[in-house]
Design a protein around this motif. Structure first.
Motif, PDB file in Angstrom:
ATOM      1  N   ALA A   1       0.853  -1.186   0.000  1.00  0.00           N
ATOM      2  CA  ALA A   1       0.000   0.000   0.000  1.00  0.00           C
ATOM      3  C   ALA A   1       0.897   1.247   0.000  1.00  0.00           C
ATOM      4  O   ALA A   1       1.942   1.263   0.654  1.00  0.00           O
ATOM      5  N   ILE A   2       0.497   2.274  -0.756  1.00  0.00           N
ATOM      6  CA  ILE A   2       1.355   3.458  -0.933  1.00  0.00           C
ATOM      7  C   ILE A   2       1.777   4.084   0.403  1.00  0.00           C
ATOM      8  O   ILE A   2       2.963   4.381   0.599  1.00  0.00           O
ATOM      9  N   PRO A   3       0.866   4.277   1.386  1.00  0.00           N
ATOM     10  CA  PRO A   3       1.297   4.869   2.662  1.00  0.00           C
ATOM     11  C   PRO A   3       2.342   4.009   3.377  1.00  0.00           C
ATOM     12  O   PRO A   3       3.304   4.528   3.952  1.00  0.00           O
TER      13      PRO A   3
ATOM     14  N   ALA B   1       4.426   1.843   1.926  1.00  0.00           N
ATOM     15  CA  ALA B   1       5.667   1.901   1.140  1.00  0.00           C
ATOM     16  C   ALA B   1       6.436   3.195   1.430  1.00  0.00           C
ATOM     17  O   ALA B   1       7.650   3.173   1.648  1.00  0.00           O
ATOM     18  N   ASN B   2       5.720   4.320   1.454  1.00  0.00           N
ATOM     19  CA  ASN B   2       6.378   5.611   1.722  1.00  0.00           C
ATOM     20  C   ASN B   2       6.974   5.652   3.124  1.00  0.00           C
ATOM     21  O   ASN B   2       8.076   6.170   3.333  1.00  0.00           O
ATOM     22  N   ALA B   3       6.240   5.100   4.107  1.00  0.00           N
ATOM     23  CA  ALA B   3       6.740   5.070   5.487  1.00  0.00           C
ATOM     24  C   ALA B   3       8.005   4.217   5.583  1.00  0.00           C
ATOM     25  O   ALA B   3       8.985   4.587   6.238  1.00  0.00           O
ATOM     26  N   LEU B   4       7.997   3.074   4.889  1.00  0.00           N
ATOM     27  CA  LEU B   4       9.167   2.187   4.896  1.00  0.00           C
ATOM     28  C   LEU B   4      10.382   2.889   4.284  1.00  0.00           C
ATOM     29  O   LEU B   4      11.486   2.832   4.837  1.00  0.00           O
ATOM     30  N   LEU B   5      10.170   3.573   3.165  1.00  0.00           N
ATOM     31  CA  LEU B   5      11.280   4.276   2.509  1.00  0.00           C
ATOM     32  C   LEU B   5      11.818   5.408   3.391  1.00  0.00           C
ATOM     33  O   LEU B   5      13.032   5.646   3.443  1.00  0.00           O
ATOM     34  N   SER B   6      10.920   6.087   4.086  1.00  0.00           N
ATOM     35  CA  SER B   6      11.348   7.170   4.989  1.00  0.00           C
ATOM     36  C   SER B   6      12.231   6.626   6.105  1.00  0.00           C
ATOM     37  O   SER B   6      13.273   7.199   6.435  1.00  0.00           O
ATOM     38  N   VAL B   7      11.812   5.509   6.695  1.00  0.00           N
ATOM     39  CA  VAL B   7      12.603   4.885   7.778  1.00  0.00           C
ATOM     40  C   VAL B   7      13.961   4.443   7.246  1.00  0.00           C
ATOM     41  O   VAL B   7      14.996   4.642   7.898  1.00  0.00           O
TER      42      VAL B   7
END
Length: 287
Positions: free
Chosen positions: A260-262, A264-270
């Protein structure tokens, strides 16, 4: 504060090699004794912006642990920020005021309290002026030639179109030192001078690694650090690492992750915070 007149034998060798070497030098504190230390002059605008402050602090912070001495004037603004950040991370500093070294003559008076901090951290103050000499307009260009002369390179962070900093830049090239410049916004008056220097061929600097490379340090990737970082990857993080064998656009990477996009974005930020990946020019790559 004990002011001492140096003998000619004690003069920094680099200052004896410039076209107009100083006749006399006065000091408070001792010049760093290690001959392998490399001197980097950092100068910039008195009327600095938040961008200038952040650039100065971030670049100097990245020099931690290297045998570098930070050289600057005693002006409010970038000079002071450079000295304070250098001392905070354990680098020695050499200060060139535009005045004599007596407490009464020291310019600016607002920075007198910084002297104790410089000395406590193993730095020193140097001046070719008599101890009671008060700052004059013509004294600053004379001081600037010593700052450029003692240094292997000069880093300029923010300078207006008509700025004393540009005198230091001119002397830097005349003395065959490296001129390093932080690019600035085309909309900022504080960047007109620096951007013009870049147009004339100065070396652009956007990070500490650029400075270290210019100073001749061989930058080695910290393999132990990388191994440590990648040892404890979660399954999702391992998937991202596998996908990033080649840099990818963020949207393409997120589609390939099939999350899910949210999420995926959270994982990339971490992963970016953990310095596993970085995003540059619209592409995400392994750090």
């Amino acid at each position: 504060m004990q002011i001492r007149k140096l003998t000619k034998k004690e003069f920094p060798k680099a200052l004896l090699e410039i076209p107009q070497p100083p006749e006399t030098l006065w000091t408070i504190g001792d010049l760093p004794a290690d001959e392998n230390l490399i001197y980097l002059c950092v100068v910039g605008s008195r009327k600095f912006t938040s961008y200038g402050r952040e650039a100065c602090e971030k670049i100097i912070a990245g020099l931690k642990g290297y045998p570098i001495v930070i050289v600057s004037g005693f002006a409010m603004g970038i000079d002071t920020i450079a000295h304070k950040k250098a001392m905070q991370i354990g680098l020695k500093t050499v200060v060139f005021p535009g005045s004599g070294l007596s407490e009464e003559a020291m310019y600016p008076q607002t920075n007198v309290r910084l002297v104790d901090e410089v000395l406590k951290n193993g730095g020193c103050l140097i001046s070719e002026f008599e101890p009671d000499f008060k700052a004059t307009q013509w004294g600053f260009p004379m001081r600037n030639r010593l700052m450029a002369g003692i240094s292997k390179a000069v880093l300029i962070i923010e300078a207006e179109e008509k700025s004393g900093t540009l005198i230091t830049a001119r002397l830097t090239t005349e003395y065959n030192r490296d001129l390093l410049v932080v690019p600035g916004s085309i909309f900022s008056s504080n960047s007109k001078g620096t951007n013009r220097l870049l147009h004339r061929g100065a070396t652009p600097v956007t990070c500490a690694e650029d400075v270290l490379e210019a100073l001749g340090f061989e930058l080695k990737k910290d393999e132990e650090k990388q191994a440590r970082l990648f040892a404890d990857l979660s399954p999702e993080e391992k998937m991202v690492v596998d996908l990033l064998r080649e840099p990818m656009q963020r949207d393409d990477l997120i589609r390939a992750m099939k999350l899910a996009i949210p999420i995926a974005n959270a994982l990339l930020s971490v992963m970016e915070i953990k310095e596993l990946i970085k995003e540059e020019m619209g592409e995400i790559r392994l750090a």
